[in-house]
Write a protein that holds these residues in place. Structure first.
Motif, short mmCIF file in Angstrom:
data_model
loop_
_atom_site.label_atom_id
_atom_site.label_comp_id
_atom_site.label_asym_id
_atom_site.label_seq_id
_atom_site.Cartn_x
_atom_site.Cartn_y
_atom_site.Cartn_z
N ILE A 262 0.86 -1.18 0.00
CA ILE A 262 0.00 0.00 0.00
C ILE A 262 0.90 1.23 0.00
N VAL A 263 0.88 1.96 -1.07
CA VAL A 263 1.74 3.13 -1.20
C VAL A 263 0.90 4.39 -1.06
N LYS A 264 1.26 5.22 -0.10
CA LYS A 264 0.55 6.48 0.09
C LYS A 264 1.16 7.54 -0.83
N PRO A 265 0.49 8.67 -0.98
CA PRO A 265 1.06 9.74 -1.82
C PRO A 265 2.46 10.11 -1.36
N GLU A 266 3.33 10.42 -2.33
CA GLU A 266 4.71 10.70 -2.00
C GLU A 266 4.81 11.93 -1.09
N TYR A 267 5.70 11.83 -0.16
CA TYR A 267 5.94 12.93 0.76
C TYR A 267 7.12 13.71 0.23
N THR A 268 6.92 14.99 -0.06
CA THR A 268 7.97 15.81 -0.62
C THR A 268 8.43 16.82 0.42
N MET A 269 9.73 16.91 0.62
CA MET A 269 10.25 17.79 1.66
C MET A 269 11.63 18.27 1.27
N ARG A 270 11.93 19.50 1.65
CA ARG A 270 13.25 20.07 1.39
C ARG A 270 13.90 20.46 2.71
N ILE A 271 15.17 20.16 2.85
CA ILE A 271 15.94 20.55 4.03
C ILE A 271 17.19 21.27 3.57
N THR A 272 17.42 22.46 4.09
CA THR A 272 18.64 23.18 3.78
C THR A 272 19.30 23.61 5.08
N GLY A 273 20.58 23.83 5.05
CA GLY A 273 21.25 24.26 6.27
C GLY A 273 22.74 24.40 6.07
N VAL A 285 35.30 25.73 8.96
CA VAL A 285 34.82 25.71 7.58
C VAL A 285 33.32 25.45 7.61
N SER A 286 32.58 26.23 6.84
CA SER A 286 31.13 26.05 6.75
C SER A 286 30.77 25.43 5.42
N GLU A 287 29.98 24.37 5.47
CA GLU A 287 29.55 23.68 4.27
C GLU A 287 28.02 23.69 4.21
N PRO A 288 27.48 24.10 3.07
CA PRO A 288 26.01 24.05 2.94
C PRO A 288 25.53 22.61 2.82
N VAL A 289 24.39 22.33 3.38
CA VAL A 289 23.77 21.01 3.23
C VAL A 289 22.40 21.19 2.60
N GLU A 290 22.02 20.25 1.79
CA GLU A 290 20.73 20.33 1.11
C GLU A 290 20.26 18.90 0.82
N SER A 291 19.02 18.65 1.10
CA SER A 291 18.47 17.33 0.77
C SER A 291 17.00 17.45 0.46
N TYR A 292 16.51 16.47 -0.29
CA TYR A 292 15.11 16.43 -0.69
C TYR A 292 14.57 15.02 -0.48
N VAL A 293 13.35 14.95 -0.02
CA VAL A 293 12.63 13.67 -0.01
C VAL A 293 11.69 13.72 -1.21
N TYR A 294 11.86 12.75 -2.13
CA TYR A 294 11.12 12.79 -3.39
C TYR A 294 10.99 11.38 -3.94
N LYS A 295 9.75 11.01 -4.24
CA LYS A 295 9.46 9.73 -4.90
C LYS A 295 10.04 8.53 -4.16
N GLY A 296 10.03 8.59 -2.82
CA GLY A 296 10.49 7.45 -2.05
C GLY A 296 11.99 7.41 -1.80
N TYR A 297 12.70 8.49 -2.19
CA TYR A 297 14.15 8.55 -1.99
C TYR A 297 14.52 9.82 -1.23
N ASN A 298 15.61 9.74 -0.51
CA ASN A 298 16.19 10.92 0.10
C ASN A 298 17.43 11.29 -0.71
N PHE A 299 17.37 12.43 -1.41
CA PHE A 299 18.48 12.90 -2.22
C PHE A 299 19.30 13.90 -1.42
N MET A 300 20.58 13.65 -1.27
CA MET A 300 21.46 14.52 -0.49
C MET A 300 22.64 14.96 -1.34
N ARG A 301 22.96 16.25 -1.25
CA ARG A 301 24.10 16.76 -2.01
C ARG A 301 25.37 16.43 -1.24
#
Length: 441
Positions: A262-273, A285-301
């Motif tokens: 049973i697959v519910k609608p995809e949860y889309t979320m953005r995290i930056t920091g 040293v400061s490094e930007p972080v960015e990630s997205y939750v999309y189509k069942g995956y967590n994409f991280m830069r």
């Protein structure tokens, strides 16, 4: 001889039933409080009729206080009307104390130690004082709702019924404990000196509004956070997959199990920091972080700017409730460190903690408390800001700042879309292309 014995027995009987700290028309001058650390508080409470000395004009600041003596103090501090009838079921309460004990019974602050005993002549313990005062503040329900541990090093010795009250009383600074080289101890089952009770009674009587304001802020923060978490937990898209349902099909000779996902609608979320930490040379040293939750995956830069993808399991929480906790600590634990701002559109809860080791660890559940050993804080400073939609009670934004010592800091900003009507507008095209390429394989 018979008359002498009779006179002695009569005197003893009168002493047994008389108020050992009976009030007089004029407050007596107590001659034994000159060296008491609570001298000022005692004098003020005596003048206001909350405390009284003994018939020999002593206060006995270092002596213990009985439960029925304390009943009088609390009833007077709360300005409760005496009700001797309400204490009639207790057979151990002296006549002078019945109106005060009855007042506490009528106010719902005590039920005694048994059906017929108040424990009137028992000396009151420190954890009993905590419970009585939290009930006097009208905050027992809040204490039980938070259900958080205190940070006293001897918190494991607090009796179960008193744990929540002790923790909340400590969080607002009503209870301080005794300092030692390893932290603050409370000695929950120990007895408080009469002057220590006087100091607490003074705080309760004279600074009650200040503590009430703190309690109200905590209550407000808890309500906002619980409402937001309830909305999140109820959202269909809270988890990417809600799990497996199993259908049994009987083919007479054997049974096959067919798994239906049973697959519910995809949860889309953005995290930056931003993550700030020392490099190999010790330079920050400061490094930007960015990630997205999309189509069942967590994409991280990742390092070098390339995207790394991780497939999320059916059980993984990707919603704000999972992010709004520290080491699985419910946000209600954190509410004791909160401020609240409200306007027509939003409720904003800001939680700031600059704890010592034991104070920070008090945010953790008991099992993590024990596992940590209480040696050092995970963060030296933590700031959480939760922005909650006033109409829908949904989390809108979160701002998190975590200081990991002097040379490392993590800052995260999270923005949430409508949990049940997620759009793709925040998803970069390169992630869409990456996902399309993965799907084509």
């Amino acid at each position: 001889m018979y008359k002498q014995i009779t006179a002695l027995l009569l005197t003893a009987t009168l002493l047994a039933v008389a108020d050992p700290a009976a009030a007089q028309t004029q407050p007596p001058k107590l001659w034994d409080i000159g060296g008491a650390y609570a001298k000022q508080e005692i004098e003020i409470l005596v003048t206001d009729g909350i405390l009284t000395g003994y018939e020999d004009n002593t206060f006995r600041p270092n002596a213990s206080m009985t439960r029925q003596e304390f009943a009088k103090v609390l009833a007077k501090a709360m300005k409760l009307e005496g009700d001797a009838a309400a204490a009639a079921k207790f057979t151990d309460v002296a006549p002078w104390a019945r109106p005060y004990v009855g007042a506490l019974v009528k106010a719902g602050l005590t039920q005694g130690v048994s059906a017929t005993q108040f424990g009137a002549m028992q000396n009151i313990t420190r954890e009993q004082l905590a419970v009585f005062f939290i009930r006097g503040f009208g905050m027992e329900a809040l204490a039980n709702d938070l259900a958080m541990p205190s940070s006293f090093i001897d918190r494991g010795q607090v009796t179960g019924y008193a744990q929540n009250a002790v923790a909340l009383a400590q969080k607002v600074g009503f209870l301080k404990g005794s300092a030692s080289s390893t932290g603050y101890s409370f000695m929950p089952r120990g007895l408080s000196a009469r002057q220590a009770v006087a100091r607490l009674a003074y705080e309760f009587y004279n600074n009650r509004e200040s503590y009430t304001g703190q309690f109200q802020t905590i209550r407000q923060a808890v309500d906002h956070l619980k409402q937001a978490e309830a909305v999140t937990n109820a959202a269909e898209s809270y988890k990417l997959n809600m799990g497996m349902s199993v259908k049994m099909i009987d083919f007479s000779m054997h049974t096959d199990m067919i798994n239906e996902v049973i697959v519910k609608p995809e949860y889309t979320m953005r995290i930056t920091g931003t993550v700030t930490a020392p490099d190999g040379t010790g330079t920050l040293v400061s490094e930007p972080v960015e990630s997205y939750v999309y189509k069942g995956y967590n994409f991280m830069r990742g390092v070098g700017g390339e995207w790394v993808s991780v497939e999320l399991t059916a059980e993984e929480n990707v919603g704000p409730s999972a992010l709004s906790s520290v080491e699985s600590v419910p946000t209600r634990y954190l509410a004791a460190y909160s401020t609240v701002a409200e306007n027509e559109a939003e409720n904003t809860v800001t939680i700031t903690s600059k704890p010592s080791s034991s104070e920070y660890l008090s945010l953790l559940p008991p099992d993590l408390l024990e596992a940590s050993g209480g040696e050092e804080a995970i963060f030296t400073n933590v700031i959480y800001t939760f922005v909650i939609d006033r109409t829908t009670h949904q989390f809108k934004q979160m701002h998190i700042v975590e200081d990991h010592g002097a040379d490392a800091q993590t800052t995260i900003d999270v923005t949430f879309s409508d949990y049940n009507a997620v759009t793709d507008i925040i998803i970069p095209q390169e992630i869409k292309d990456l996902y399309a390429g993965m799907s084509a394989k």
